[in-house]
Scaffold this motif. Structure first.
Motif, short mmCIF file in Angstrom:
data_model
loop_
_atom_site.label_atom_id
_atom_site.label_comp_id
_atom_site.label_asym_id
_atom_site.label_seq_id
_atom_site.Cartn_x
_atom_site.Cartn_y
_atom_site.Cartn_z
N SER A 147 0.83 -1.20 0.00
CA SER A 147 0.00 0.00 0.00
C SER A 147 0.87 1.26 0.00
O SER A 147 0.54 2.25 -0.67
CB SER A 147 -0.92 0.00 1.23
OG SER A 147 -1.67 1.18 1.30
N PHE A 150 2.00 1.93 -3.52
CA PHE A 150 0.95 2.46 -4.40
C PHE A 150 0.68 3.94 -4.13
O PHE A 150 0.65 4.75 -5.05
CB PHE A 150 -0.34 1.66 -4.21
CG PHE A 150 -0.29 0.28 -4.80
CD1 PHE A 150 0.56 -0.02 -5.85
CD2 PHE A 150 -1.08 -0.75 -4.31
CE1 PHE A 150 0.63 -1.29 -6.40
CE2 PHE A 150 -1.04 -2.02 -4.85
CZ PHE A 150 -0.18 -2.28 -5.89
N HIS A 151 0.46 4.27 -2.87
CA HIS A 151 -0.09 5.58 -2.53
C HIS A 151 0.96 6.61 -2.15
O HIS A 151 0.62 7.79 -2.01
CB HIS A 151 -1.09 5.44 -1.39
CG HIS A 151 -2.23 4.51 -1.70
ND1 HIS A 151 -2.33 3.26 -1.14
CD2 HIS A 151 -3.27 4.63 -2.54
CE1 HIS A 151 -3.41 2.65 -1.60
NE2 HIS A 151 -4.00 3.46 -2.46
N SER A 208 5.11 3.35 -14.26
CA SER A 208 4.11 2.30 -14.03
C SER A 208 4.77 0.92 -14.04
O SER A 208 4.46 0.07 -13.21
CB SER A 208 3.02 2.38 -15.11
OG SER A 208 2.38 3.63 -15.10
N CYS A 211 6.72 0.37 -10.87
CA CYS A 211 5.85 0.01 -9.75
C CYS A 211 5.64 -1.50 -9.68
O CYS A 211 5.60 -2.09 -8.60
CB CYS A 211 4.51 0.73 -9.88
SG CYS A 211 3.39 0.48 -8.49
N PRO A 502 -2.48 0.53 -9.77
CA PRO A 502 -2.55 -0.32 -8.57
C PRO A 502 -3.60 -1.43 -8.69
O PRO A 502 -3.36 -2.55 -8.22
CB PRO A 502 -2.91 0.67 -7.45
CG PRO A 502 -2.40 1.98 -7.93
CD PRO A 502 -2.62 1.97 -9.41
#
Length: 569
Positions: A147, A150-151, A208, A211, A502
């Motif tokens: 998490s 992602f954030h 992206s 990630c 995500p």
């Protein structure tokens, strides 16, 4: 007597008098019981010690020491017992981690292997869902780390991308010129906007994909932590290595489909530029917004210029009054100087300039080159009219040099500080601060620098590498419009990518691995020919198990002794 009673040297437990065994008794081998009887007779028959004979002697000293020792043991007994119990629990836990010996032929190796695989899968799933009991209080763990990627990491990385990185105003103007082709365009070409915004959207692909790699590393980290949480896996090093290899292989197999889906999402954004999106600013709104901003800037600049001009005019007016007073005796009284020779107040001048400014903006956007020619032709007539007005006026006015309808010198000024509008509808100096008011003469000079025809009448050579010349007023406005459109649409796409990437990673990588981990482990490891190899203990496990058994027996015997002492009276 006073010493034995503790009056000379007081002690906590007092003094006990005894008769020591003499050397003569040792030489004659006098028995102990006879020595004790002789000691008792001595204290009972002694005239001084007879009164306290019951608190003297070796038997009394032995009983007193025994009582002191038992009291001390009972006082320390709870702490000793707790320490032994804690050691027993630690030893039993260590022994449980080593498990029971699998040398026995009756042991079901298949059931043991399935149990270990199920435990590992449960720990892996609970770590991702935040349900693990082995949660660390000092750092993020499991799904919380994903998490955070992602954030915080991914979202912050996208926000830091500037929509105009690697995209200059010269690139935008070149794209606009290339999109128009050989004919001048009446409107801003939409193809140039799509070409430029696609180039910027493609920059979202790299973060992206990064990630995905970060989440892949975190899943491998969770796998390593789960190996340590399943205590019995420490017994079987080959099984731990096989588990890590299967999980790593499964994750790698899911990374490429995840990256392919992310590339498809970027291609979807590039395939169709939706200019009807409800959050998109649109061309008409971009133009109106630009006009409003430029009008505000023009009003602010005009206000500043008016204030400065008022100060200058007041100084000029004072100087003129002084000259009139000096010449009053010779030339008579002159006509008083009007504050506004042309009847224009500062508010009227500013509003007139704004109307001309907006009209000029629309002409530059939609009027083509005709507007420039009209402005040039009208300026010549207006210049002559202004010259006539200047010659007939009695005010002190400096002559203005006009080239192509634009005032290149100071603007005509009335006595009251108001600015005289030039024939072209512009104030002096304002075009230096606003892209909409750049001079037509500057544009002609740049065009002359770009290409100069030979004196013999023949055309010059065409350069192999052509770049757009210096921008015109219209091109500057079109550049600002395109930039506002790019910024608006890029923010829309960036928001979509922040939401969909995500979700894509969770579906194609995280959720898939969590749901299929146990079946993948069973399919690859639950094989009869692998039982003996995977469940082979390390060389030192048997020795550690025997040591734990022996230590556990000793600790349990010590606990029994402590319990006996507690019950002793």
């Amino acid at each position: 007597m006073d010493v034995l009673l503790g009056k000379v040297i007081p002690l906590k437990h007092g003094f006990v008098g005894v008769v020591n065994r003499s050397q003569d008794a040792i030489n004659k081998n006098k028995p102990i019981h006879k020595a004790l009887m002789a000691e008792r007779e001595f204290f009972q028959n002694h005239p001084v010690y007879r009164s306290i004979a019951g608190r003297l002697g070796t038997p009394y000293l032995a009983r007193r020491l025994n009582v002191i020792l038992m009291d001390h043991i009972k006082a320390c007994l709870p702490e000793v017992k707790a320490s032994i119990a804690a050691q027993i629990a630690e030893t039993e836990e260590e022994l449980f981690s080593y498990g029971s010996s699998i040398i026995d032929e009756t042991t079901n190796l298949g059931a043991l292997l399935l149990h270990l695989l199920q435990q590992f899968s449960s720990h892996f799933s609970n770590s991702l869902d935040g349900k693990s009991t082995e949660v660390s209080l000092s750092e993020l763990y499991g799904g919380a780390r994903i998490s955070y990627i992602f954030h915080d990491v991914f979202a912050r990385g996208l926000e830091e991308i500037d929509p105009f990185d690697y995209l200059t105003d010269q690139d935008i103007r070149t794209a606009i010129r290339n999109a128009t082709g050989p004919r001048p365009a009446l409107f801003v070409p939409e193809i140039s906007f799509e070409l430029l915004v696609r180039k910027q959207i493609e920059r979202l692909l790299s973060p992206s994909l990064q990630c995905v790699d970060l989440v892949f590393d975190e899943l491998q980290r969770v796998c390593s932590q789960c190996e340590n949480h399943v205590a019995q896996l420490k017994r079987f090093p080959k099984l731990r290595s096989a588990l890590a290899n299967v999980v790593r292989s499964m994750l790698k197999d899911r990374v490429q489909p995840t990256k392919d889906m992310i590339q498809n999402l970027i291609q979807i954004e590039l395939a169709y530029i939706n200019t009807n999106h409800p959050d998109f600013i649109g061309g008409s709104k971009a133009v109106s917004t630009l006009m409003e901003e430029m009008a505000i800037r023009k009003q602010q600049l005009a206000h500043e210029q008016q204030q400065q001009q008022l100060l200058d005019m007041q100084l000029a007016h004072e100087q003129q009054q002084q000259q009139q007073q000096q010449q009053s005796s010779h030339s008579g009284r002159r006509k008083s100087i009007d504050s506004s020779p042309f009847g224009l107040t500062p508010q009227q001048s500013s509003s007139s300039s704004n109307r001309l400014h907006q009209k000029g903006l629309l002409q530059m956007l939609f009027g083509g080159k005709d507007s420039g020619r009209k402005k040039h032709s009208s300026s010549s007539t207006a210049t002559s009219a202004a010259a006539a007005a200047s010659s007939s006026s009695s005010n002190i006015v400096r002559p203005a040099a006009v080239v192509n309808g634009y005032d290149l010198d100071d603007s005509k000024i009335s006595d009251d500080g108001n600015e005289l509008m030039t024939p072209a509808g512009k104030r002096h100096g304002h075009r230096q601060h606003n892209v909409l008011d750049q001079s037509f003469q500057h544009q002609q000079q740049q065009q002359q620098k770009a290409y100069v025809a030979p004196s013999n009448g023949h055309l010059g050579h065409v350069p192999a590498h052509m770049v757009a010349p210096e921008p015109t007023d219209r091109e500057l406005i079109e550049t600002e419009i395109i930039k506002s459109l790019i910024l608006s649409y890029f923010n829309i796409v960036r928001k979509n990518i922040q939401d969909t990437i995500p979700k894509t990673i969770m579906h194609f990588l995280v959720i898939h691995c969590k749901n299929d981990l146990q079946s993948e482990l069973v399919r690859n490891l639950y094989k009869d020919d692998l039982f003996g190899d995977l469940l082979r203990e390390a060389d030192d496990i048997s020795q550690k198990r025997r040591s734990c058994h022996e230590l556990l027996k000793i600790l349990r015997r010590a606990l029994d002794i402590v319990n006996e002492v507690r019950d002793y009276n």
